[in-house]
Structure formats: structure tokens, C-alpha cells
Design a protein around this motif. Sequence first.
Motif, PDB file in Angstrom:
ATOM      1  N   ARG A   2      -7.592  -2.797 -16.524  1.00 57.88           N
ATOM      2  CA  ARG A   2      -6.949  -3.017 -15.231  1.00 57.88           C
ATOM      3  C   ARG A   2      -7.741  -2.281 -14.162  1.00 57.88           C
ATOM      4  O   ARG A   2      -8.453  -1.307 -14.457  1.00 57.88           O
ATOM      5  CB  ARG A   2      -5.518  -2.480 -15.213  1.00 57.88           C
ATOM      6  N   ALA A   3      -7.601  -2.709 -12.915  1.00 55.41           N
ATOM      7  CA  ALA A   3      -8.177  -1.999 -11.770  1.00 55.41           C
ATOM      8  C   ALA A   3      -7.034  -1.537 -10.875  1.00 55.41           C
ATOM      9  O   ALA A   3      -6.141  -2.332 -10.543  1.00 55.41           O
ATOM     10  CB  ALA A   3      -9.118  -2.902 -10.988  1.00 55.41           C
ATOM     11  N   ARG A   4      -7.061  -0.256 -10.514  1.00 51.41           N
ATOM     12  CA  ARG A   4      -6.083   0.258  -9.542  1.00 51.41           C
ATOM     13  C   ARG A   4      -6.803   0.423  -8.207  1.00 51.41           C
ATOM     14  O   ARG A   4      -7.803   1.146  -8.111  1.00 51.41           O
ATOM     15  CB  ARG A   4      -5.521   1.592  -9.994  1.00 51.41           C
ATOM     16  N   VAL A   5      -6.279  -0.266  -7.182  1.00 48.10           N
ATOM     17  CA  VAL A   5      -6.870  -0.231  -5.844  1.00 48.10           C
ATOM     18  C   VAL A   5      -5.947   0.562  -4.922  1.00 48.10           C
ATOM     19  O   VAL A   5      -4.732   0.309  -4.883  1.00 48.10           O
ATOM     20  CB  VAL A   5      -7.088  -1.650  -5.294  1.00 48.10           C
ATOM     21  N   THR A   6      -6.518   1.515  -4.206  1.00 49.50           N
ATOM     22  CA  THR A   6      -5.771   2.311  -3.228  1.00 49.50           C
ATOM     23  C   THR A   6      -6.241   1.928  -1.834  1.00 49.50           C
ATOM     24  O   THR A   6      -7.440   1.997  -1.533  1.00 49.50           O
ATOM     25  CB  THR A   6      -5.986   3.818  -3.455  1.00 49.50           C
ATOM     26  N   ALA A   7      -5.294   1.480  -0.981  1.00 57.02           N
ATOM     27  CA  ALA A   7      -5.594   1.123   0.410  1.00 57.02           C
ATOM     28  C   ALA A   7      -5.223   2.294   1.312  1.00 57.02           C
ATOM     29  O   ALA A   7      -4.167   2.917   1.144  1.00 57.02           O
ATOM     30  CB  ALA A   7      -4.828  -0.129   0.806  1.00 57.02           C
ATOM     31  N   VAL A   8      -6.083   2.601   2.262  1.00 60.44           N
ATOM     32  CA  VAL A   8      -5.915   3.790   3.112  1.00 60.44           C
ATOM     33  C   VAL A   8      -5.976   3.391   4.582  1.00 60.44           C
ATOM     34  O   VAL A   8      -6.801   2.546   4.980  1.00 60.44           O
ATOM     35  CB  VAL A   8      -7.027   4.820   2.813  1.00 60.44           C
ATOM     36  N   ASN A   9      -5.074   3.976   5.425  1.00 56.36           N
ATOM     37  CA  ASN A   9      -5.251   3.950   6.878  1.00 56.36           C
ATOM     38  C   ASN A   9      -4.904   5.335   7.422  1.00 56.36           C
ATOM     39  O   ASN A   9      -4.660   6.271   6.657  1.00 56.36           O
ATOM     40  CB  ASN A   9      -4.432   2.820   7.529  1.00 56.36           C
ATOM     41  N   VAL A  10      -4.852   5.484   8.746  1.00 53.48           N
ATOM     42  CA  VAL A  10      -4.644   6.821   9.331  1.00 53.48           C
ATOM     43  C   VAL A  10      -3.267   7.374   9.023  1.00 53.48           C
ATOM     44  O   VAL A  10      -3.030   8.587   9.149  1.00 53.48           O
ATOM     45  CB  VAL A  10      -4.882   6.798  10.863  1.00 53.48           C
ATOM     46  N   ASP A  11      -2.353   6.520   8.611  1.00 51.58           N
ATOM     47  CA  ASP A  11      -0.980   6.973   8.377  1.00 51.58           C
ATOM     48  C   ASP A  11      -0.655   7.191   6.901  1.00 51.58           C
ATOM     49  O   ASP A  11       0.472   7.562   6.565  1.00 51.58           O
ATOM     50  CB  ASP A  11       0.003   5.955   8.972  1.00 51.58           C
ATOM     51  N   GLY A  12      -1.592   6.940   6.012  1.00 52.04           N
ATOM     52  CA  GLY A  12      -1.307   7.197   4.617  1.00 52.04           C
ATOM     53  C   GLY A  12      -2.061   6.275   3.679  1.00 52.04           C
ATOM     54  O   GLY A  12      -3.023   5.604   4.072  1.00 52.04           O
ATOM     55  N   ALA A  13      -1.640   6.237   2.422  1.00 55.36           N
ATOM     56  CA  ALA A  13      -2.304   5.437   1.393  1.00 55.36           C
ATOM     57  C   ALA A  13      -1.260   4.915   0.415  1.00 55.36           C
ATOM     58  O   ALA A  13      -0.200   5.507   0.218  1.00 55.36           O
ATOM     59  CB  ALA A  13      -3.346   6.266   0.659  1.00 55.36           C
ATOM     60  N   ALA A  14      -1.577   3.800  -0.222  1.00 53.20           N
ATOM     61  CA  ALA A  14      -0.720   3.231  -1.263  1.00 53.20           C
ATOM     62  C   ALA A  14      -1.627   2.529  -2.259  1.00 53.20           C
ATOM     63  O   ALA A  14      -2.747   2.111  -1.921  1.00 53.20           O
ATOM     64  CB  ALA A  14       0.290   2.257  -0.677  1.00 53.20           C
ATOM     65  N   ASN A  15      -1.159   2.397  -3.527  1.00 52.66           N
ATOM     66  CA  ASN A  15      -1.998   1.736  -4.527  1.00 52.66           C
ATOM     67  C   ASN A  15      -1.247   0.630  -5.242  1.00 52.66           C
ATOM     68  O   ASN A  15      -0.012   0.601  -5.256  1.00 52.66           O
ATOM     69  CB  ASN A  15      -2.577   2.739  -5.519  1.00 52.66           C
ATOM     70  N   ALA A  16      -2.015  -0.261  -5.844  1.00 53.45           N
ATOM     71  CA  ALA A  16      -1.471  -1.373  -6.629  1.00 53.45           C
ATOM     72  C   ALA A  16      -2.449  -1.668  -7.758  1.00 53.45           C
ATOM     73  O   ALA A  16      -3.671  -1.508  -7.596  1.00 53.45           O
ATOM     74  CB  ALA A  16      -1.249  -2.599  -5.756  1.00 53.45           C
ATOM     75  N   ARG A  17      -1.927  -2.107  -8.923  1.00 57.23           N
ATOM     76  CA  ARG A  17      -2.770  -2.392 -10.081  1.00 57.23           C
ATOM     77  C   ARG A  17      -2.917  -3.892 -10.283  1.00 57.23           C
ATOM     78  O   ARG A  17      -1.977  -4.658 -10.072  1.00 57.23           O
ATOM     79  CB  ARG A  17      -2.188  -1.782 -11.357  1.00 57.23           C
ATOM     80  N   SER A  18      -4.081  -4.280 -10.749  1.00 56.35           N
ATOM     81  CA  SER A  18      -4.303  -5.673 -11.120  1.00 56.35           C
ATOM     82  C   SER A  18      -3.565  -5.986 -12.413  1.00 56.35           C
ATOM     83  O   SER A  18      -3.121  -5.080 -13.135  1.00 56.35           O
ATOM     84  CB  SER A  18      -5.792  -5.928 -11.322  1.00 56.35           C
ATOM     85  N   ALA A  19      -3.483  -7.252 -12.744  1.00 61.89           N
ATOM     86  CA  ALA A  19      -3.041  -7.657 -14.077  1.00 61.89           C
ATOM     87  C   ALA A  19      -4.115  -7.254 -15.086  1.00 61.89           C
ATOM     88  O   ALA A  19      -5.273  -6.997 -14.728  1.00 61.89           O
ATOM     89  CB  ALA A  19      -2.807  -9.158 -14.119  1.00 61.89           C
ATOM     90  N   ALA A  20      -3.737  -7.173 -16.361  1.00 58.94           N
ATOM     91  CA  ALA A  20      -4.699  -6.800 -17.406  1.00 58.94           C
ATOM     92  C   ALA A  20      -5.630  -7.967 -17.713  1.00 58.94           C
ATOM     93  O   ALA A  20      -5.249  -9.138 -17.646  1.00 58.94           O
ATOM     94  CB  ALA A  20      -3.954  -6.376 -18.664  1.00 58.94           C
ATOM     95  N   THR A  21      -6.862  -7.630 -18.075  1.00 63.45           N
ATOM     96  CA  THR A  21      -7.799  -8.644 -18.530  1.00 63.45           C
ATOM     97  C   THR A  21      -7.432  -9.088 -19.948  1.00 63.45           C
ATOM     98  O   THR A  21      -6.514  -8.548 -20.569  1.00 63.45           O
ATOM     99  CB  THR A  21      -9.234  -8.073 -18.570  1.00 63.45           C
TER     100      THR A  21
END
Length: 332
Positions: free
Chosen positions: A105-124
Motif C-alpha cells: 500500500r502507499a500512504r499519501v500525506t497532503a499538507v497545506n499551511v493549516d495542517g496535514a492529513a493522510n490516506a492509504r491506497s488499496a492493497a496491490t
Amino acid sequence: MKKNRRPRLGVAAALASAFATLALAGATAAATQAAPVNTALPTITGTVDVGKTLTAENGTWTNSPTAYQYQWLRCGTTGESCVNIPGAIQKAHVVVVADVGKTIRARVTAVNVDGAANARSAATAVVSSSEAPKNTARPTITGEPTVGQELSGDPGTWSGTPTSYAYQWLRCDSDVATCVAVGGATGKSYGVRDVDTGYRLAVEVTATNAKGTGAAARSELTSIVDPRVAITNGRPTLKLISVRFSGARVYARFRICDDSSRNLTIIEKDSRPGKVSTTRRFSTRIAPQPCGVYTRNWLPAPRFRDGRYTITLSARDTSGSTSAPARRAFFR
């Protein structure tokens, strides 16, 4: 005299403009003071084979992320029990041997000036090897090699995460370990039978994955198979199992049983009507325990290579007792 009211109007206009600017700034601040929110999960592109490259796609986010961070995960076969892959923090990940048999799986974290959040892909899909399996530890056999007992084969250790194994049991000579496949004996277990008496047994295993079938690996030989009952013969016994020719050379396989547990002499005679016979001697390298299967080969003299040809075998123990002869005749 009339008073000039224009400055008062200017002050009022300036105040109104200032209030409007403050209101707009407040509205803008209210709109941007929130961390990213994922609205479509990240995805992975690429082939899940060792040596291939996987790429993380960011997915979709609200609140205008200004940067993305990545962490690749190694998970169970259904995508569970994920752990971080050390150092795998780039957008791309090259699949390695440690990933074989796992999902990614890949976990992607999105960031802006007010904070960050992450989401995981489905499994290969489960990662496969880039090549057919290779044996790294030989198969083994458990059980007693005695007539009536059952042996069990363990496949040993293989690279490439095999998805299946195939078995072939072998009968091997007591001394020189010439082996032949046992017809129909292709299961993980094998019941030792009377015809195995005097042989040593082995199991040959092949392993298969999506890339193919690896080269067969053979276990060590068992000890010599014991008969169902004790041998108490007054003199050795010899039974011919098979005789074959490879070109002009003769190969004879035979079983000798003897209660002395010592090496014996094997006496072989070539004969043909009207021709002088030839006698040769061999010896067992491993004594019958109490029975042993042996293969010996020789090149008959040219006078025996046409017409009727008979070979005669007998075994003689250290006391001089000799078995009854065993014969096989051929027309060549």
C-alpha cells in the motif's frame, strides 16, 4: 459662511473601505484555515514483480494542498497488518525480494499551511518473484523406512514464494545410489511396501510459482528399507529384478538378502551354447541390512553379442555359502 463637508465624507468613505477590507480578509482566512481532506483515495500504478517500479498517485484532496509526502507499506496477503517499509518515502518504490508474498500500500500525506492529513491506497496484488523458485534447503523425509510404515516428504526451502509443490518418490540402490522413479508415487507421503525391501528411498520435489517451475531438488537417501520379517536364511538369497542393455553393455539390478550383515561377493557368468563361458566377480560396498538392492554393469566379450546369451548371478558370503543361481537368457 457655509461649512465645507467634503472632509467628513472622505473620512466616512475611508472607514467604510477599511471595514470592507477587514471583512474580506476575515472571510478569506475562514476559507483557508483547514487542513486538506481526501475525497478520492490514492492509487498505485506499476507491476508487482521483484525489480519493477510502483508509483503512488496522490488521489484527490480539498483545501489546496501545497505538498505531498509518501510512505510505502508492506502488508499481509489481504492488505492487513501493514508496516512501514524502511526508507521507502519517495513517490516511487522498487519492489524487492522482501516484498515477495506480501501486498503493498502507499500512504499519501497532503499538507497545506493549516495542517496535514493522510490516506492509504488499496492493497496491490500479492507480490510475485521475478523468476521461478530455486531450492535453498533440500527436501527431507520423516518416518521409518520399514515395510508397512509411512514416510512423509517435506519440500524444503525455496525462493520465489512457490504456490505449489510436486513430489516424486524414488527407489535407489543400497550402495551406488542409482535411483529410479516409483510409478504413481507422487504424493507428499509414501507407504513402504515389500518391493522396496533392500532399496534406499528418496523424494524429489519441484516447486512452482507464477514465473514457472524450478529445477527439482532431491532429499538425502533413507537408510536401507527393512523387510517386514527378520531374515534367517542359512545361505544368501539373490533375486534378479531387471536386466537391460545400453548398447553392448549389460546393466543388472538384483536383491541380495543375508543374515550375516557382512559384505558379499557377487559372481556373474556369461554363457552361450558352443562358446567358452566368462566369469567375473563384484563385491557389495554396503552389506545387506539384511537385504540390499544393487546394480552392476559390464561389457560382455564379443562372442556373446549375437544369438542366445545367458547371464547367471549368485552371491557368496564370507563363510563360503553361495546362493542359488539366478538366470536371465536373451536372444541378441
